[in-house]
Design a protein around this motif. Structure first.
Motif, PDB file in Angstrom:
ATOM      1  N   ARG A   1       2.923  74.355  34.833  1.00  0.00           N
ATOM      2  CA  ARG A   1       2.764  74.261  33.363  1.00  0.00           C
ATOM      3  C   ARG A   1       3.923  74.965  32.664  1.00  0.00           C
ATOM      4  NH1 ARG A   1      -2.515  76.174  34.494  1.00  0.00           N
ATOM      5  NH2 ARG A   1      -1.956  78.126  33.856  1.00  0.00           N
ATOM      6  N   HIS A   2       4.493  76.096  33.350  1.00  0.00           N
ATOM      7  CA  HIS A   2       5.335  76.803  32.827  1.00  0.00           C
ATOM      8  C   HIS A   2       6.731  76.422  32.721  1.00  0.00           C
ATOM      9  CE1 HIS A   2       2.918  80.808  33.363  1.00  0.00           C
ATOM     10  NE2 HIS A   2       2.520  80.012  32.189  1.00  0.00           N
ATOM     11  N   LEU A   3       7.196  75.667  33.723  1.00  0.00           N
ATOM     12  CA  LEU A   3       8.270  74.603  34.251  1.00  0.00           C
ATOM     13  C   LEU A   3       8.027  73.669  33.110  1.00  0.00           C
ATOM     14  CD1 LEU A   3       9.200  73.801  37.586  1.00  0.00           C
ATOM     15  CD2 LEU A   3      10.679  75.423  35.804  1.00  0.00           C
ATOM     16  N   LEU A   4       7.281  72.966  32.828  1.00  0.00           N
ATOM     17  CA  LEU A   4       7.008  71.829  31.790  1.00  0.00           C
ATOM     18  C   LEU A   4       7.239  72.367  30.280  1.00  0.00           C
ATOM     19  CD1 LEU A   4       3.866  69.637  32.819  1.00  0.00           C
ATOM     20  CD2 LEU A   4       6.311  69.078  32.555  1.00  0.00           C
ATOM     21  N   ARG A   5       6.647  73.435  29.953  1.00  0.00           N
ATOM     22  CA  ARG A   5       6.907  74.326  28.765  1.00  0.00           C
ATOM     23  C   ARG A   5       8.530  74.540  28.886  1.00  0.00           C
ATOM     24  NH1 ARG A   5       3.939  72.711  24.904  1.00  0.00           N
ATOM     25  NH2 ARG A   5       1.883  72.779  25.509  1.00  0.00           N
ATOM     26  N   ALA A   6       9.157  75.106  29.808  1.00  0.00           N
ATOM     27  CA  ALA A   6      10.334  75.659  29.691  1.00  0.00           C
ATOM     28  C   ALA A   6      11.105  74.423  29.503  1.00  0.00           C
ATOM     29  CB  ALA A   6      10.834  76.124  30.959  1.00  0.00           C
ATOM     30  N   VAL A   7      11.171  73.175  30.087  1.00  0.00           N
ATOM     31  CA  VAL A   7      11.918  72.035  29.839  1.00  0.00           C
ATOM     32  C   VAL A   7      11.581  71.544  28.124  1.00  0.00           C
ATOM     33  CG1 VAL A   7      12.264  71.470  32.009  1.00  0.00           C
ATOM     34  CG2 VAL A   7      10.437  70.279  30.980  1.00  0.00           C
ATOM     35  N   ALA A   8      10.421  71.617  27.965  1.00  0.00           N
ATOM     36  CA  ALA A   8       9.982  70.997  26.405  1.00  0.00           C
ATOM     37  C   ALA A   8      10.586  71.710  25.445  1.00  0.00           C
ATOM     38  CB  ALA A   8       8.395  71.230  26.403  1.00  0.00           C
ATOM     39  N   LEU A   9      10.779  73.260  25.801  1.00  0.00           N
ATOM     40  CA  LEU A   9      11.450  74.022  24.916  1.00  0.00           C
ATOM     41  C   LEU A   9      12.927  73.851  24.790  1.00  0.00           C
ATOM     42  CD1 LEU A   9      10.653  76.648  23.456  1.00  0.00           C
ATOM     43  CD2 LEU A   9      11.651  78.060  25.188  1.00  0.00           C
TER      44      LEU A   9
ATOM     45  N   GLY B   1      10.893  64.997  41.495  1.00  0.00           N
ATOM     46  CA  GLY B   1      10.268  65.600  40.107  1.00  0.00           C
ATOM     47  C   GLY B   1      10.608  67.106  40.099  1.00  0.00           C
ATOM     48  N   ALA B   2      10.356  67.714  41.197  1.00  0.00           N
ATOM     49  CA  ALA B   2      10.247  69.274  41.124  1.00  0.00           C
ATOM     50  C   ALA B   2      11.809  69.664  41.072  1.00  0.00           C
ATOM     51  CB  ALA B   2       9.754  69.707  42.444  1.00  0.00           C
ATOM     52  N   ARG B   3      12.714  69.056  41.633  1.00  0.00           N
ATOM     53  CA  ARG B   3      14.183  69.288  41.874  1.00  0.00           C
ATOM     54  C   ARG B   3      14.656  68.823  40.535  1.00  0.00           C
ATOM     55  NH1 ARG B   3      14.502  66.101  46.691  1.00  0.00           N
ATOM     56  NH2 ARG B   3      15.407  64.458  45.396  1.00  0.00           N
ATOM     57  N   HIS B   4      14.179  67.879  39.757  1.00  0.00           N
ATOM     58  CA  HIS B   4      14.871  67.722  38.570  1.00  0.00           C
ATOM     59  C   HIS B   4      14.287  68.519  37.559  1.00  0.00           C
ATOM     60  CE1 HIS B   4      15.620  63.328  40.019  1.00  0.00           C
ATOM     61  NE2 HIS B   4      16.498  64.317  40.594  1.00  0.00           N
ATOM     62  N   LEU B   5      13.028  69.061  37.490  1.00  0.00           N
ATOM     63  CA  LEU B   5      12.661  70.217  36.668  1.00  0.00           C
ATOM     64  C   LEU B   5      13.388  71.520  36.600  1.00  0.00           C
ATOM     65  CD1 LEU B   5       8.560  70.112  36.232  1.00  0.00           C
ATOM     66  CD2 LEU B   5      10.568  69.470  34.503  1.00  0.00           C
ATOM     67  N   LEU B   6      13.631  71.848  37.960  1.00  0.00           N
ATOM     68  CA  LEU B   6      14.528  72.926  38.403  1.00  0.00           C
ATOM     69  C   LEU B   6      15.889  73.069  37.570  1.00  0.00           C
ATOM     70  CD1 LEU B   6      13.431  73.868  41.931  1.00  0.00           C
ATOM     71  CD2 LEU B   6      12.749  75.194  39.962  1.00  0.00           C
ATOM     72  N   ARG B   7      16.366  71.784  37.829  1.00  0.00           N
ATOM     73  CA  ARG B   7      17.834  71.280  37.329  1.00  0.00           C
ATOM     74  C   ARG B   7      17.681  71.836  35.742  1.00  0.00           C
ATOM     75  NH1 ARG B   7      21.863  73.261  40.102  1.00  0.00           N
ATOM     76  NH2 ARG B   7      21.738  72.562  42.375  1.00  0.00           N
ATOM     77  N   ALA B   8      16.681  70.966  35.290  1.00  0.00           N
ATOM     78  CA  ALA B   8      16.481  71.174  33.899  1.00  0.00           C
ATOM     79  C   ALA B   8      16.406  72.428  33.374  1.00  0.00           C
ATOM     80  CB  ALA B   8      15.286  70.147  33.462  1.00  0.00           C
TER      81      ALA B   8
END
Lengths: 197, 197
Positions: B179-187, A177-184
């Motif tokens: 939270r900030h990663l989630l917001r970043a991918v949401a954006l 999950g962390a890797r894929h968020l980073l890639r995203a």
DNA sequence: GTCTATAACCCGATAGAC
DNA sequence: GTCTATCGGGTTATAGAC
């Protein structure tokens, strides 16, 4: 291998398996094959021996991690590498587990090597993340300290989830999950740069 | 409050503070004000009492979390809410800490309430993430199980980092990072949708 | 149901022979 | 440096009076 070394080795293993409080001199004696008296010849007591064993366990983990994060290479690849290493998940983390042992957490001397180990990893991760931002791989809106803490927490928390489930899968899921968020977000940053051109 | 209830209450508190192995019947007796014999009248032994206390501790945490995640509202806001709640960080997690107690982790009966609590939270988080994907707030490329494990791991690992540092800051940093990663991918997902139009 | 008394065992540490 | 023997105290658990 001399008695002192055998004592440290046996204690390091037992502390990984059981923690500090739950490790008794009798078990150390049985596993090391060293007599009861010898332990008190080489160390002032259980706490002194545990401190040496704890420092050993921290020293066992740090070099490989530091090497991985400080070697030359793409920053994002290094972060993914850190999030993809092999671990004995159900045994837990030699270092992180100590924070849950009340006798360690309430003893600044015993906790010091644990604190230092996490501080070192955090700094190395923050440097790599800062590099990634400088290269435009990650958005400058992201905070290196936050991201570094999140990555380390993902791994440490992954152990907790895996032990609770008695299954290494949640550990791997959390890291993926962390890797894929980073890639995203990296993809997003790359798109942003294209758009700016 | 009757003796049985006082015993469970005292044991729940002690297990949060010290874990299972490090909690002795004498401390339970002193804190609860209940005599030694009464404990063995109401419970078969330390393990039985600990199981009741463990189930209590899990039951203490689940309802608020389930309420937060199942109430109506924006999925992404609910995830951020879950990542922003108040915790007594340096005391650690009542439930997660148990996974690091070797006597609990190696005892399927004692571990069961911990496993079930994490499984429930995981499912609720995965549902919310699936909603967020359905609404287009998050990319369909993201895996709900992975993200749910990552979020839970961030919190559980945050406790580890905070206790190691004897400072709640790493806990807050880790959650803010998530939270900030989630917001970043949401954006990013929002931008993608705009581009597709 | 609650209490006191006590059992049987293990803990961390020490003594002292070799 | 290593061993065996032992200490004082705490542990989990039981017995049995009230």
């Amino acid at each position: 291998m001399d008695s002192r070394e055998r004592l440290i080795q046996a204690t390091s293993d037992l502390m990984w398996e059981r923690g500090y409080a739950a490790t008794s001199p009798r078990e150390i004696r049985e596993r090391s094959g060293v007599g009861q008296g010898s332990m008190y010849h080489h160390f002032a007591g259980k706490r002194e021996l545990a401190l040496a064993a704890l420092e050993r366990n921290c020293a066992d983990l740090l070099p490989a991690t530091e090497a991985l994060l400080t070697e030359s290479g793409d920053p994002l690849d290094k972060l993914e590498g850190y999030l993809s290493r092999q671990h004995q998940v159900l045994k837990g983390c030699k270092v992180g587990r100590m924070t849950q042992d009340p006798l360690v957490a309430s003893d600044p001397t015993l906790l010091a090597p644990v604190r230092d180990a996490f501080a070192t990893i955090h700094d190395r991760l923050a440097v790599v993340i800062t590099e990634a931002i400088a290269l435009g791989e990650l958005s400058a809106d992201l905070n290196p300290d936050e991201l570094a803490s999140m990555i380390t927490a993902t791994i440490q928390g992954g152990y907790v989830l895996a032990i609770a489930a008695q299954d290494p899968r949640p550990f791997d899921e959390a890291r993926a999950g962390a890797r894929h968020l980073l890639r995203a977000v990296a993809l997003g940053a790359a798109q942003d740069r294209k758009e700016q051109k």
